[in-house]
Design a protein around this motif. Structure first.
Motif, PDB file in Angstrom:
ATOM      1  N   LEU A  54       0.938  -1.383  -0.405  1.00 60.14           N
ATOM      2  CA  LEU A  54      -0.190  -0.048  -0.015  1.00 60.14           C
ATOM      3  C   LEU A  54       0.835   1.285  -0.058  1.00 60.14           C
ATOM      4  O   LEU A  54       0.228   2.586  -0.521  1.00 60.14           O
ATOM      5  N   THR A  55       1.992   1.118   0.487  1.00 62.13           N
ATOM      6  CA  THR A  55       2.771   2.494   0.702  1.00 62.13           C
ATOM      7  C   THR A  55       3.916   2.383  -0.383  1.00 62.13           C
ATOM      8  O   THR A  55       4.014   3.382  -0.786  1.00 62.13           O
ATOM      9  N   ARG A  56       4.918   1.213  -0.659  1.00 67.73           N
ATOM     10  CA  ARG A  56       5.540   1.501  -1.474  1.00 67.73           C
ATOM     11  C   ARG A  56       5.215   1.156  -2.926  1.00 67.73           C
ATOM     12  O   ARG A  56       5.839   1.207  -3.684  1.00 67.73           O
ATOM     13  N   LEU A  57       3.868   0.416  -2.861  1.00 63.53           N
ATOM     14  CA  LEU A  57       3.107   0.074  -4.009  1.00 63.53           C
ATOM     15  C   LEU A  57       3.919  -1.099  -4.787  1.00 63.53           C
ATOM     16  O   LEU A  57       4.059  -1.042  -6.130  1.00 63.53           O
ATOM     17  N   SER A  58       4.395  -1.740  -4.007  1.00 68.21           N
ATOM     18  CA  SER A  58       5.203  -3.081  -4.584  1.00 68.21           C
ATOM     19  C   SER A  58       4.594  -4.212  -4.495  1.00 68.21           C
ATOM     20  O   SER A  58       4.228  -4.843  -3.444  1.00 68.21           O
ATOM     21  N   ASP A  59       4.434  -4.705  -5.797  1.00 71.85           N
ATOM     22  CA  ASP A  59       3.483  -6.006  -5.941  1.00 71.85           C
ATOM     23  C   ASP A  59       4.355  -7.010  -6.259  1.00 71.85           C
ATOM     24  O   ASP A  59       3.787  -8.110  -6.802  1.00 71.85           O
ATOM     25  N   ASP A  60       5.725  -6.689  -6.211  1.00 74.92           N
ATOM     26  CA  ASP A  60       6.588  -7.679  -6.612  1.00 74.92           C
ATOM     27  C   ASP A  60       7.295  -8.269  -5.285  1.00 74.92           C
ATOM     28  O   ASP A  60       8.329  -7.557  -4.873  1.00 74.92           O
ATOM     29  N   PRO A  61       7.075  -9.638  -4.827  1.00 74.24           N
ATOM     30  CA  PRO A  61       7.583 -10.195  -3.668  1.00 74.24           C
ATOM     31  C   PRO A  61       9.153 -10.035  -3.606  1.00 74.24           C
ATOM     32  O   PRO A  61       9.628  -9.939  -2.469  1.00 74.24           O
ATOM     33  N   GLU A  62       9.784 -10.299  -4.816  1.00 67.82           N
ATOM     34  CA  GLU A  62      11.166 -10.108  -4.760  1.00 67.82           C
ATOM     35  C   GLU A  62      11.797  -9.097  -4.148  1.00 67.82           C
ATOM     36  O   GLU A  62      13.057  -9.113  -3.504  1.00 67.82           O
ATOM     37  N   GLN A  63      11.007  -7.804  -4.051  1.00 67.18           N
ATOM     38  CA  GLN A  63      11.462  -6.776  -3.519  1.00 67.18           C
ATOM     39  C   GLN A  63      11.373  -6.300  -2.138  1.00 67.18           C
ATOM     40  O   GLN A  63      11.685  -5.510  -1.458  1.00 67.18           O
ATOM     41  N   TRP A  64      10.533  -7.515  -1.513  1.00 62.16           N
ATOM     42  CA  TRP A  64      10.105  -7.334   0.064  1.00 62.16           C
ATOM     43  C   TRP A  64      11.437  -8.078   0.856  1.00 62.16           C
ATOM     44  O   TRP A  64      11.190  -8.852   1.553  1.00 62.16           O
ATOM     45  N   THR A  65      12.287  -7.025   0.712  1.00 60.86           N
ATOM     46  CA  THR A  65      13.805  -7.844   1.347  1.00 60.86           C
ATOM     47  C   THR A  65      13.502  -7.700   2.902  1.00 60.86           C
ATOM     48  O   THR A  65      14.402  -8.435   3.428  1.00 60.86           O
ATOM     49  N   ALA A 162      -2.002   3.734  -8.909  1.00 61.06           N
ATOM     50  CA  ALA A 162      -1.035   4.393  -8.274  1.00 61.06           C
ATOM     51  C   ALA A 162       0.362   3.804  -8.556  1.00 61.06           C
ATOM     52  O   ALA A 162       1.272   4.368  -8.659  1.00 61.06           O
ATOM     53  N   ARG A 163       0.373   2.559  -8.841  1.00 65.57           N
ATOM     54  CA  ARG A 163       1.614   1.745  -9.428  1.00 65.57           C
ATOM     55  C   ARG A 163       2.138   2.299 -10.521  1.00 65.57           C
ATOM     56  O   ARG A 163       3.379   2.548 -10.992  1.00 65.57           O
ATOM     57  N   ALA A 164       1.335   2.563 -11.607  1.00 68.52           N
ATOM     58  CA  ALA A 164       1.522   2.807 -13.060  1.00 68.52           C
ATOM     59  C   ALA A 164       2.000   4.444 -12.869  1.00 68.52           C
ATOM     60  O   ALA A 164       3.083   4.625 -13.625  1.00 68.52           O
ATOM     61  N   LEU A 165       1.537   5.331 -11.995  1.00 68.65           N
ATOM     62  CA  LEU A 165       2.093   6.540 -11.778  1.00 68.65           C
ATOM     63  C   LEU A 165       3.605   6.687 -11.134  1.00 68.65           C
ATOM     64  O   LEU A 165       4.424   7.265 -11.847  1.00 68.65           O
ATOM     65  N   GLU A 166       3.328   5.898 -10.231  1.00 63.07           N
ATOM     66  CA  GLU A 166       4.689   5.793  -9.403  1.00 63.07           C
ATOM     67  C   GLU A 166       5.759   5.295 -10.254  1.00 63.07           C
ATOM     68  O   GLU A 166       7.133   5.657 -10.054  1.00 63.07           O
ATOM     69  N   ARG A 167       5.720   4.286 -11.242  1.00 62.48           N
ATOM     70  CA  ARG A 167       6.592   3.930 -12.105  1.00 62.48           C
ATOM     71  C   ARG A 167       6.747   4.635 -13.247  1.00 62.48           C
ATOM     72  O   ARG A 167       7.052   4.056 -14.396  1.00 62.48           O
ATOM     73  N   ASP A 168       6.291   5.646 -13.335  1.00 63.96           N
ATOM     74  CA  ASP A 168       6.434   6.550 -14.637  1.00 63.96           C
ATOM     75  C   ASP A 168       5.888   6.418 -15.788  1.00 63.96           C
ATOM     76  O   ASP A 168       6.470   6.224 -16.908  1.00 63.96           O
TER      77      ASP A 168
END
Ligand code: SAH
Length: 370
Positions: A54-65, A162-168
């Motif tokens: 919700l905050t980092r808008l990351s839906d890629d589990p690989e990044q949830w370090t 929100a993800r699309a916006l954040e990812r330019d």
């Protein structure tokens, strides 16, 4: 597809077609901790994943370090099913308006629209697949109601934008969603529970939600009076928009059929009560339809009903639906309508019609696909 309701019949319960799989976004922060605990993981993992989602808008589990890989997988498998599958994405206004058509797990189609302005980004989202309110000028209304959306199906529309916006991925550079309008498909107050929950997910601070301010959230309704009263008691000062479209019951009965159940006066009383309770200016939506509701006498009548109230009128040039004889008002009639309201001190703006050429305005893309 469900049978359209008899005018005046209040459809509060959508027909049940298999529910979508349970999703983390259906649950509040405490519910998420409980669900994660049930999976044999420490409850705080839910907060960590919520912040990623919700905050980092990351839906890629690989990044949830911050979360061990095995725990990520367990949570994704059990609680993060894919709810929305993109069918079509269309952009216009030099890429600043982007409309998405989504397929849900049961084949239902819904749409959401992202609109970027110099000072804000607004997302228009759906609360139901189809709609049971049967307003004759609205494309969504013609197909009837398929079903209510789950909380997560509503929230994921916002997150996708929100993800699309954040990812330019949206013209104008990286940005954040600032405004949410429940003006896509469906009658939000007929799916009350899920809509309120979704507003919490959108409005609550992390890790509960996205932290988008209540002032930026607008719930648009045909005027389900008891639900407007309930909304006033939620303690979330969202903007209430009422789709009035006519100042008199005789005409409104035909344009917004639920008016036979909740007539103009009762709807406006509930709206003023909402403004009193929340100190929020109520928005009155009025689609200007040539020769139908755009006469000077109707403008006068509307002005007299609204003057002195905490209100703002949003005039919407009718977006003609395929097969309908109705069109938008002539510019001079629109201008006269505006003038009459202003003369009585009623604040009024004419809505710009973003996304018209991509049928972004009113349920039309999903209608043409279906
Ligand atoms: N069910 C909610 C949300 C619907 S869509 C409601 O009725 O308020 C948001 C707005 O778009 C409503 O005011 C609706 O009446 C309006 N609308 C629907 N179809 C339209 C059309 N063809 N042209 C202009 N406005 C339309």
């Amino acid at each position: 597809m469900s049978t359209p309701p008899v005018p005046g019949e209040l459809v509060l319960e959508a027909p049940r077609r298999g529910r979508p799989a349970r999703h983390l976004m259906d649950l509040d922060a405490a519910g998420r901790r409980a669900a994660v605990t049930e999976l044999g993981l420490p409850g705080f993992r839910a907060d960590q994943v919520s912040r990623q989602w919700l905050t980092r808008l990351s839906d890629d589990p690989e990044q949830w370090t911050d979360v061990p890989a095995a725990a990520r997988q367990t949570i994704v498998d059990a609680l993060l099913p894919t709810l929305l599958t993109p069918i079509k994405v269309i952009a216009c206004d030099e890429g600043q308006t982007v409309k998405s058509l989504w397929r849900l797990h049961d084949g239902s189609l819904i749409e959401s629209v992202l609109m970027r302005y110099p000072d804000r980004v607004t997302m228009c989202i759906s609360s139901q697949a189809g709609c049971g309110m049967n307003c004759p000028f609205c494309a969504t209304g013609q197909g009837g109601l398929q079903r209510n959306l789950s909380t997560a199906e509503i929230v994921e529309q916002v997150l996708a934008g929100a993800r699309a916006l954040e990812r330019d991925q949206i013209a104008g550079g990286p940005g954040r969603v600032s405004n949410i309008v429940f003006m896509g498909m469906g009658e939000p107050l007929a799916n009350y529970g899920s809509v309120i929950e979704s507003i919490h997910r959108i409005n609550d601070p992390a890790p509960g939600g996205m932290g988008i301010g209540a002032r930026g959230i607008t719930v648009s309704t045909v005027g389900l009076v008891p639900r407007i009263r309930d909304l006033a008691n939620e303690g979330i000062p969202v903007t209430l928009a009422v789709s009035l479209h006519a100042p008199d019951d005789e005409l409104r009965d035909t344009l917004v059929p639920i008016n036979t159940r909740y007539p103009v006066e009762e709807v406006l009383d509930a709206a003023w009560e909402y403004a009193d309770r929340t100190h929020r200016r109520v928005s009155i939506e009025y689609a200007l339809i040539k020769g139908v509701n755009d006469q000077a006498f109707r403008a006068e009548r509307l002005a007299r009903m609204l003057e002195g109230e905490l209100v703002h009128v949003n005039l919407i040039p009718l977006n003609p639906t395929p097969g309908s004889a109705w069109t938008a008002s002539l510019p001079r009639d629109e201008a006269a309508f505006v003038r009459i309201l202003r003369n009585r001190g009623v604040q009024v703006t004419v809505r710009d019609t973003r996304g018209r050429e991509i049928d972004g305005a009113c349920g039309q893309l999903a209608a043409t696909q279906a």
